[in-house]
Design an enzyme around this catalytic site. Structure first.
Site, PDB file in Angstrom:
ATOM      1  N   GLU A  45       0.859  -1.197   0.000  1.00 12.84           N
ATOM      2  CA  GLU A  45       0.000   0.000   0.000  1.00 12.84           C
ATOM      3  C   GLU A  45       0.884   1.232   0.000  1.00 12.84           C
ATOM      4  O   GLU A  45       1.749   1.386   0.861  1.00 12.84           O
ATOM      5  CB  GLU A  45      -0.922  -0.007   1.229  1.00 12.84           C
TER       6      GLU A  45
ATOM      7  N   ASN B 267     -10.507   4.090  -1.446  1.00 13.75           N
ATOM      8  CA  ASN B 267     -11.883   4.577  -1.597  1.00 13.75           C
ATOM      9  C   ASN B 267     -12.873   3.722  -0.815  1.00 13.75           C
ATOM     10  O   ASN B 267     -13.935   4.200  -0.413  1.00 13.75           O
ATOM     11  CB  ASN B 267     -12.301   4.559  -3.069  1.00 13.75           C
TER      12      ASN B 267
ATOM     13  N   GLY C 214     -19.615   4.788   1.508  1.00 13.79           N
ATOM     14  CA  GLY C 214     -20.707   4.409   2.412  1.00 13.79           C
ATOM     15  C   GLY C 214     -20.633   2.940   2.782  1.00 13.79           C
ATOM     16  O   GLY C 214     -21.283   2.500   3.730  1.00 13.79           O
TER      17      GLY C 214
ATOM     18  N   ALA D  85       4.133   0.587  -5.418  1.00 16.03           N
ATOM     19  CA  ALA D  85       4.537  -0.201  -6.581  1.00 16.03           C
ATOM     20  C   ALA D  85       4.788   0.752  -7.739  1.00 16.03           C
ATOM     21  O   ALA D  85       3.991   1.632  -8.021  1.00 16.03           O
ATOM     22  CB  ALA D  85       3.430  -1.193  -6.939  1.00 16.03           C
TER      23      ALA D  85
ATOM     24  N   ASP E 204      -2.300   4.368 -10.909  1.00 15.00           N
ATOM     25  CA  ASP E 204      -0.968   3.737 -11.047  1.00 15.00           C
ATOM     26  C   ASP E 204      -1.042   2.353 -11.686  1.00 15.00           C
ATOM     27  O   ASP E 204      -0.218   2.004 -12.535  1.00 15.00           O
ATOM     28  CB  ASP E 204      -0.296   3.573  -9.680  1.00 15.00           C
TER      29      ASP E 204
ATOM     30  N   ARG F 144     -26.946   8.957 -11.266  1.00 13.43           N
ATOM     31  CA  ARG F 144     -25.987   9.965 -10.823  1.00 13.43           C
ATOM     32  C   ARG F 144     -25.567  10.898 -11.954  1.00 13.43           C
ATOM     33  O   ARG F 144     -25.444  12.105 -11.757  1.00 13.43           O
ATOM     34  CB  ARG F 144     -24.738   9.269 -10.281  1.00 13.43           C
TER      35      ARG F 144
ATOM     36  N   HIS G 202     -16.035   8.100  -9.437  1.00 17.11           N
ATOM     37  CA  HIS G 202     -15.649   6.733  -9.806  1.00 17.11           C
ATOM     38  C   HIS G 202     -15.193   6.741 -11.258  1.00 17.11           C
ATOM     39  O   HIS G 202     -15.793   7.401 -12.092  1.00 17.11           O
ATOM     40  CB  HIS G 202     -16.848   5.791  -9.642  1.00 17.11           C
TER      41      HIS G 202
ATOM     42  N   ALA H 292     -19.746  -0.777  -6.412  1.00 17.11           N
ATOM     43  CA  ALA H 292     -18.277  -0.714  -6.349  1.00 17.11           C
ATOM     44  C   ALA H 292     -17.758  -1.695  -5.300  1.00 17.11           C
ATOM     45  O   ALA H 292     -16.789  -2.423  -5.539  1.00 17.11           O
ATOM     46  CB  ALA H 292     -17.809   0.700  -6.021  1.00 17.11           C
TER      47      ALA H 292
END
Ligand code: ADP
Length: 455
Positions: free
Chosen positions: A34, A42, A47, A157, A225, A284, A394, A438
């Site tokens: 990480e 995210n 939520g 990375a 990335d 959305r 997103h 998601a």
């Protein structure tokens, strides 16, 4: 320095954690990388709601649902641009993924409440305790520690390594203090680096509409990335122009407003003239475009205590509520007049709007915008009024994967040793990701990626 594992996983969000746990469960040695000092991506700040069909909560609530209907909604919600076979894999495996979260990872989901996000035919989004992804990430992290999986934070990375045959067999990374570390992967590498919503240059490269004028709801690590690294070893990209905004975000910071989830229980949207301008449960993308078309490019969300008592968003998201009040973008008023005056809206115009809403609530028919759940009576105060703007939320596009999450090249062939899951992939959501999909995507395909990479 050099280190060797069976499976190297890049990115500690929902997909990366799920992949790490499954790979370890399958007997592989695993490292999770990480780049940020803390985990979660995210997934953590979302939520946390997760769609699945036929779950224990749906059964308890007597809601009929099916894999077919879930798949159909997901495809249609993205204008049928998603890959039907891959959407099918999602819909078929999300229920087991949710049960895994509940039973194996000990995630607490509300037992008697589901969200029905825009575009879904039925209520099917499980809600974690606290209504945020923190419940997911906290429990996933606990399990990771219990299983003794190596986690390296502050470890970015930079590059995928390949052998002479083109098989991906490692990752070059930069650790804390700029140290170079090579992670060799005996079996496979899983890319779970999330999307690119926080990378304005990359947004502009693929869709010039999403330039600096948009803030983002996304975590700072969402810079694409994994997409860039995979491209360098020949990976194909798809759907990169499809970038989603979330319609109701903090106009000061761009952060998503979860307090404004009262929209799903009847809150309305009005413009500076105090008039409604869109169906509040529209997709959305439709709501975001409608808001940007209003004068100033912003809107106000308005609800009363009756609606607040159902949605409970002010109580559940108390920290966000206090912050919004402090920033002067949310105001609680005893009367409608007071609510209007706080944001310099003509009180008479706003009263007329509410009178119409009340009339439509009574008749059960919204003659102006066909509110699909039916409007609620808002004659009684107190009222909550919140200023909001759309913000990039997103990125639907990304890597092409197959059913076993193997990353594909431009010729439609598998890149050996390379797997991907979550927002970094681009084959599920088409032009528009539906709410709750998601997390379903990240957890479901994250698990598959971990299992497959460990083979
Ligand atoms: P998903 O929902 O697909 O799991 P998230 O946004 O929740 O996506 O998680 C992605 C994670 O990957 C974030 O924590 C992010 O900081 C991390 N990440 C992104 N790029 C890199 C990188 N180059 N190296 C290591 N971690 C990365």
């Amino acid at each position: 320095s050099e280190q060797t594992y069976d499976v190297v996983i890049i990115g500690a969000g929902g997909a990366g954690f799920s992949a790490a746990l499954e790979a370890k469960q399958a007997g592989a040695s695993v490292v999770l990388l990480e780049k940020m000092p803390t985990v979660g991506g995210n997934t953590l700040i979302s939520g946390g709601e997760m769609n699945a069909a036929g779950t224990w909560v749906q059964q308890k609530m007597g809601i009929k649902d099916s894999v077919d209907l879930f798949a159909e909604d997901t495809l249609k919600g993205g204008d049928n641009v998603g890959d039907p076979e891959m959407v099918r894999v999602l819909a078929e495996n999300a229920t087991a993924a949710a049960e895994w979260l509940k039973n194996d990872i000990k995630v607490n989901f509300l037992e008697d409440h589901l969200f029905q996000f825009g575009g879904h035919s039925v209520k099917r989004a499980l809600i974690p305790e606290g209504h945020t992804g923190a419940e997911l990430i906290t429990k996933l992290k606990t399990k990771l520690d219990d299983m003794g999986i190596d986690l390296k934070t502050n470890t970015k990375a930079e590059k995928l390594l390949t052998d002479d045959s083109g098989k991906v067999n490692g990752v070059e990374a930069t650790g804390a203090n700029g140290t170079k570390i090579t992670f060799h992967a005996n079996k496979g590498v899983v890319i779970a680096t999330g999307g690119f919503g926080s990378n304005v240059e990359m947004r502009k490269q693929y869709n010039p509409e999403f330039d600096e004028k948009y803030m983002t709801t996304d975590a700072p690590g969402s810079t694409g990335d994994g997409i860039v690294m995979a491209q360098a070893v020949g990976a194909a990209l798809t759907n990169m122009e499809s970038i989603q905004t979330y319609p109701v975000c903090n106009p000061v910071t761009g952060v998503i407003s979860l307090v404004a989830d009262s929209r799903f229980d009847g809150a309305i949207l009005v413009n500076q003239s105090g008039k409604r301008f869109v169906e509040e449960l529209e997709r959305r993308d439709v709501i975001s475009r409608a808001i940007l078309a209003q004068k100033g490019g912003y809107a106000y969300q308005l609800w009363n205590q009756d609606i607040g008592d159902i949605s409970k968003t002010v109580e559940v998201h108390k920290d966000e509520y206090d912050m919004l009040v402090k920033e002067g973008v949310l105001y609680k008023a005893d009367t409608l007049k007071e609510a209007a005056e706080f944001f310099k809206i003509d009180p008479k115009a706003l009263q007329e709007t509410i009178d119409r809403v009340n009339k439509f609530a009574k008749s059960g028919k919204d003659e102006d915008f066909k509110h699909r759940a039916g409007l609620k009576d808002m004659s009684k105060g107190p009222y909550y009024i919140e200023k909001a703007v759309p913000s990039v939320h997103h990125t639907m596009g990304g890597l092409v994967i197959n059913k076993t999450t193997q990353v594909m090249n431009e010729k439609g062939e598998r890149i050996p040793g390379l797997f991907a899951a979550g927002e970094v992939t681009g084959v599920i959501h088409g032009t528009n990701r539906l709410g709750g999909n998601a997390i379903a995507d990240a957890i479901t395909f994250g698990r598959i990626a971990g299992q497959e990479a460990a083979k």
